[in-house]
Write an enzyme that holds these catalytic residues in place. Sequence first.
Site, PDB file in Angstrom:
ATOM      1  N   GLU A  48      -8.960  -2.641  -0.757  1.00 29.60           N
ATOM      2  CA  GLU A  48      -9.398  -1.403  -1.404  1.00 29.60           C
ATOM      3  C   GLU A  48     -10.855  -1.567  -1.779  1.00 29.60           C
ATOM      4  O   GLU A  48     -11.226  -2.544  -2.423  1.00 29.60           O
ATOM      5  CB  GLU A  48      -8.550  -1.101  -2.646  1.00 29.60           C
ATOM      6  CG  GLU A  48      -8.987   0.099  -3.443  1.00 29.60           C
ATOM      7  CD  GLU A  48      -8.983   1.396  -2.644  1.00 29.60           C
ATOM      8  OE1 GLU A  48     -10.044   2.052  -2.613  1.00 29.60           O
ATOM      9  OE2 GLU A  48      -7.945   1.735  -2.048  1.00 29.60           O
ATOM     10  N   ASP A  97      -8.975   8.635   3.786  1.00 24.34           N
ATOM     11  CA  ASP A  97      -9.911   9.740   3.673  1.00 24.34           C
ATOM     12  C   ASP A  97     -10.069  10.367   5.058  1.00 24.34           C
ATOM     13  O   ASP A  97     -10.412   9.669   6.013  1.00 24.34           O
ATOM     14  CB  ASP A  97     -11.261   9.228   3.164  1.00 24.34           C
ATOM     15  CG  ASP A  97     -12.218  10.335   2.780  1.00 24.34           C
ATOM     16  OD1 ASP A  97     -12.150  11.426   3.391  1.00 24.34           O
ATOM     17  OD2 ASP A  97     -13.050  10.111   1.883  1.00 24.34           O
TER      18      ASP A  97
END
Length: 193
Positions: A48, A97
Amino acid sequence: MHPSEYKGKWKQLKTANKSIHLEIGTGKGQFIDGMAQQHPDIHFIGIEVAKSIIVSAVEKVKETQRKNITLINEDAQDLSDLFENNEVEKIYLNFSDPWPKNKHAKRRLTYHTFLEQYQRILKPNGELILKTDNKGLFEYSLVSFSQFGGILEDVSLDLHLLDDPFNVMTEYEEKFSAKGQPIYRSRIRFPRE
């Protein structure tokens, strides 16, 4: 130690001989924690980039005390800095995304430069699993996989209609499916020469 120092040695970090599964974009950690609970014999590595988000994942792992999870706060731009060729058995891309503007296509985690990296670090017959609520990203990804020469093993236009008992939901998946949005999933394998 920097994560790159474990390149080729990830199996030694936890328990030897565990398969390595990689989640790119771990978010708050619900998926990786659920998978680690279901599969204690697998070493799950979560990447992440957002420090503010990975903190939640770290807290979740501390709370549940899963011994088969490693979290990395890094950008996944160059996975070959972190993993040897053929080191990973499975890669998960969950609710990435979508970068909807055409000029941002290179940032999509299913753009061909990322697929090249996945193919290198995955073992022969390794698998990539994509889940998203974004139809545009899903369609783009299926075309990208096909153009790259990926073999589609499974395509679901509404994952929750399958009632898959092994599906572990992410935070986003719970949110979007509660609103009645379909969740798209595909499983891909990359051919090796």
